[in-house]
Motif scaffolding. Structure first.
Motif, mmCIF file in Angstrom:
data_model
loop_
_atom_site.group_PDB
_atom_site.id
_atom_site.type_symbol
_atom_site.label_atom_id
_atom_site.label_comp_id
_atom_site.label_asym_id
_atom_site.label_seq_id
_atom_site.Cartn_x
_atom_site.Cartn_y
_atom_site.Cartn_z
ATOM 1 N N MET A 141 25.463 32.265 0.783
ATOM 2 C CA MET A 141 24.849 32.005 -0.511
ATOM 3 C C MET A 141 23.562 32.788 -0.752
ATOM 4 O O MET A 141 23.385 33.383 -1.823
ATOM 5 N N PRO A 142 22.620 32.856 0.213
ATOM 6 C CA PRO A 142 21.398 33.640 -0.032
ATOM 7 C C PRO A 142 21.688 35.109 -0.304
ATOM 8 O O PRO A 142 21.069 35.727 -1.185
ATOM 9 N N ASN A 143 22.652 35.687 0.433
ATOM 10 C CA ASN A 143 23.007 37.086 0.232
ATOM 11 C C ASN A 143 23.567 37.323 -1.159
ATOM 12 O O ASN A 143 23.182 38.271 -1.859
ATOM 13 N N HIS A 144 24.475 36.454 -1.602
ATOM 14 C CA HIS A 144 25.080 36.614 -2.926
ATOM 15 C C HIS A 144 24.066 36.339 -4.033
ATOM 16 O O HIS A 144 24.146 36.948 -5.111
ATOM 17 N N ALA A 145 23.129 35.440 -3.795
ATOM 18 C CA ALA A 145 22.115 35.142 -4.802
ATOM 19 C C ALA A 145 21.226 36.362 -5.061
ATOM 20 O O ALA A 145 20.965 36.725 -6.222
ATOM 21 N N ILE A 146 20.788 37.025 -3.994
ATOM 22 C CA ILE A 146 19.961 38.218 -4.169
ATOM 23 C C ILE A 146 20.789 39.373 -4.725
ATOM 24 O O ILE A 146 20.293 40.185 -5.517
ATOM 25 N N THR A 147 22.066 39.432 -4.335
ATOM 26 C CA THR A 147 22.942 40.469 -4.890
ATOM 27 C C THR A 147 23.090 40.283 -6.392
ATOM 28 O O THR A 147 23.075 41.262 -7.157
ATOM 29 N N LEU A 148 23.224 39.028 -6.845
ATOM 30 C CA LEU A 148 23.310 38.760 -8.288
ATOM 31 C C LEU A 148 22.030 39.176 -8.990
ATOM 32 O O LEU A 148 22.069 39.739 -10.087
ATOM 33 N N TRP A 149 20.903 38.919 -8.372
ATOM 34 C CA TRP A 149 19.618 39.365 -8.921
ATOM 35 C C TRP A 149 19.618 40.885 -9.052
ATOM 36 O O TRP A 149 19.173 41.432 -10.069
ATOM 37 N N SER A 150 20.121 41.570 -8.048
ATOM 38 C CA SER A 150 20.204 43.029 -8.086
ATOM 39 C C SER A 150 21.105 43.507 -9.220
ATOM 40 O O SER A 150 20.811 44.501 -9.886
ATOM 41 N N VAL A 151 22.206 42.795 -9.445
ATOM 42 C CA VAL A 151 23.116 43.148 -10.547
ATOM 43 C C VAL A 151 22.400 43.021 -11.890
ATOM 44 O O VAL A 151 22.520 43.898 -12.766
ATOM 45 N N LEU A 152 21.650 41.954 -12.071
ATOM 46 C CA LEU A 152 20.913 41.752 -13.317
ATOM 47 C C LEU A 152 19.897 42.863 -13.540
ATOM 48 O O LEU A 152 19.690 43.325 -14.669
ATOM 49 N N THR A 165 7.907 41.467 -6.947
ATOM 50 C CA THR A 165 8.617 40.394 -6.259
ATOM 51 C C THR A 165 10.014 40.822 -5.862
ATOM 52 O O THR A 165 10.455 40.606 -4.728
ATOM 53 N N TYR A 166 10.731 41.457 -6.791
ATOM 54 C CA TYR A 166 12.092 41.919 -6.505
ATOM 55 C C TYR A 166 12.073 42.951 -5.378
ATOM 56 O O TYR A 166 12.927 42.922 -4.491
ATOM 57 N N TYR A 167 11.119 43.858 -5.440
ATOM 58 C CA TYR A 167 11.029 44.904 -4.410
ATOM 59 C C TYR A 167 10.834 44.295 -3.027
ATOM 60 O O TYR A 167 11.510 44.666 -2.073
ATOM 61 N N ILE A 168 9.902 43.348 -2.926
ATOM 62 C CA ILE A 168 9.609 42.724 -1.635
ATOM 63 C C ILE A 168 10.828 41.951 -1.122
ATOM 64 O O ILE A 168 11.211 42.067 0.047
ATOM 65 N N VAL A 169 11.450 41.155 -2.015
ATOM 66 C CA VAL A 169 12.616 40.357 -1.618
ATOM 67 C C VAL A 169 13.759 41.263 -1.193
ATOM 68 O O VAL A 169 14.394 41.047 -0.146
ATOM 69 N N HIS A 170 14.038 42.309 -1.983
ATOM 70 C CA HIS A 170 15.176 43.177 -1.694
ATOM 71 C C HIS A 170 14.933 44.022 -0.443
ATOM 72 O O HIS A 170 15.867 44.339 0.293
ATOM 73 N N THR A 171 13.691 44.379 -0.195
ATOM 74 C CA THR A 171 13.382 45.240 0.939
ATOM 75 C C THR A 171 13.250 44.479 2.242
ATOM 76 O O THR A 171 13.735 44.929 3.292
ATOM 77 N N TYR A 172 12.633 43.305 2.211
ATOM 78 C CA TYR A 172 12.318 42.598 3.451
ATOM 79 C C TYR A 172 13.124 41.314 3.666
ATOM 80 O O TYR A 172 13.371 40.936 4.812
ATOM 81 N N VAL A 173 13.543 40.647 2.599
ATOM 82 C CA VAL A 173 14.306 39.408 2.734
ATOM 83 C C VAL A 173 15.804 39.681 2.739
ATOM 84 O O VAL A 173 16.551 39.082 3.519
ATOM 85 N N PHE A 174 16.243 40.598 1.895
ATOM 86 C CA PHE A 174 17.672 40.866 1.753
ATOM 87 C C PHE A 174 18.344 41.277 3.063
ATOM 88 O O PHE A 174 19.431 40.771 3.390
ATOM 89 N N PRO A 175 17.755 42.169 3.872
ATOM 90 C CA PRO A 175 18.391 42.486 5.166
ATOM 91 C C PRO A 175 18.554 41.267 6.067
ATOM 92 O O PRO A 175 19.524 41.170 6.820
#
Length: 329
Positions: A262-273, A284-294
């Motif tokens: 679920m966390p992976n798909h949630a951030i992926t959906l954010w990326s799609v938007l 915020t998006y940059y930090i989450v996608h760069t450091y949290v997403f992996p």
């Protein structure tokens, strides 16, 4: 795994892809963190070792020991173990890729093969979990339908359909995965002709087919099963306890899948938007996608070693066999 590479692309070409004029505008370093890369490599190593041991144990118990009671669900458990085993065998390649700061050293052909195997087994794994929940519902609610589903030929046909669907869902990955040159580094990534739009469509397919639709089917199956159990009384206490135990184990497997992915798909959906300009790209998006997403990818990959462990530890016959194997060793 292409999401990790996409994250690297964000780091290395952020001024070309988004709205900031320079990296100083967001006050975040562009280089991947060595600590984060080390943590990812460590998780991949642990998941690979645990996944190999757990899935090989399941395969050993089912195929070598010839599980006494054969059923469609058990057949799906075996198929799930084979699927997860194939998946964990790709993790050493991604660990090396991560250690080299996401620079792919294995060439274009291996990029296509490893990325395709990773995605295909992700789809197959969730499809088997879905099939298991539906089969469990029919097993409990209808003795006649159970006999039909218990036939090995029926289970094999369902298995063939699942692998066909997983292969079809993986076709975009197989076609468009390639080694691309990004700021002098060779990355294994997806390169669609339409750019960001088709990449967003690809991610929407992954979210819907690999997560939303299966979770809906699984939830509906268990709600119907719960309704059936409440409205009818099982013949004996022994049968009631046994069926409750089996249903509980499958439910935990599904819950683990949901919590891991679920966390992976949630951030992926954010990326799609963001790609479709429905949401702003910001710090915020940059930090989450760069450091949290992996890290969410690491969490998702742990699901491939959790399934066999759950089945081995929650089912009494597996615990007895495992204990006997340890004592003989």
């Amino acid at each position: 795994m292409n999401e990790e590479n996409e994250s690297v692309c964000l780091n290395r070409s952020v001024t070309e892809m988004f709205r900031f004029s320079s990296l100083e505008d967001i006050d975040v370093t562009a280089d991947g963190s060595p600590v984060l890369r080390f943590l990812i490599c460590l998780v991949y190593s642990v998941v690979c070792a645990a996944g190999l041991m757990g899935n090989l144990l399941v395969i050993f118990f089912f195929r070598v020991k010839q599980e006494r009671k054969k059923s469609t669900v058990n057949f799906f458990v075996l198929s799930l173990a084979v699927t997860d085993l194939q998946f964990v065998l790709t993790l050493p390649f991604w660990a090396v890729d991560t250690a080299l700061d996401f620079s792919w050293p294995f060439g274009n052909a291996m990029c296509k093969i490893i990325l395709s195997i990773t995605v295909m087994n992700m789809y197959a794994s969730v499809f088997f979990l879905t099939a298991m929940s539906v089969t469990r519902y029919w097993f409990v609610t209808s003795a006649v339908k159970t006999r039909t589903l218990q036939k090995s030929s029926s289970a094999k046909w369902i298995c063939a359909v699942i692998w066909t669907l997983a292969t079809l869902a993986t076709l975009p990955t197989s076609i468009f995965s390639t080694v691309g040159n990004v700021t002098g580094e060779k990355l294994c990534l997806l390169k669609f002709p339409g750019g960001q739009y088709w990449l967003a469509v690809y991610h929407i397919q992954k979210i819907l087919v690999g997560f939303v639709l299966p979770i809906f089917i699984v939830s509906f199956s268990y709600l119907m099963l719960l309704r059936f159990v409440r409205n009818r009384t099982m013949k004996t206490m022994r049968n009631r306890k046994r069926r409750s135990s089996v249903t509980q184990s499958i439910t935990i497997v599904v819950l683990c899948f949901f919590l891991c992915w679920m966390p992976n798909h949630a951030i992926t959906l954010w990326s799609v938007l963001v790609k479709m300009n429905a949401a702003n790209w910001d710090k915020t998006y940059y930090i989450v996608h760069t450091y949290v997403f992996p890290l969410t990818i690491c969490l998702a990959h742990t699901n491939s070693c959790l399934n066999p462990i759950i089945y081995c530890l929650m089912r009494k016959e597996f615990r007895n066999k495992l204990g006997g194997l340890i004592h003989r060793g």
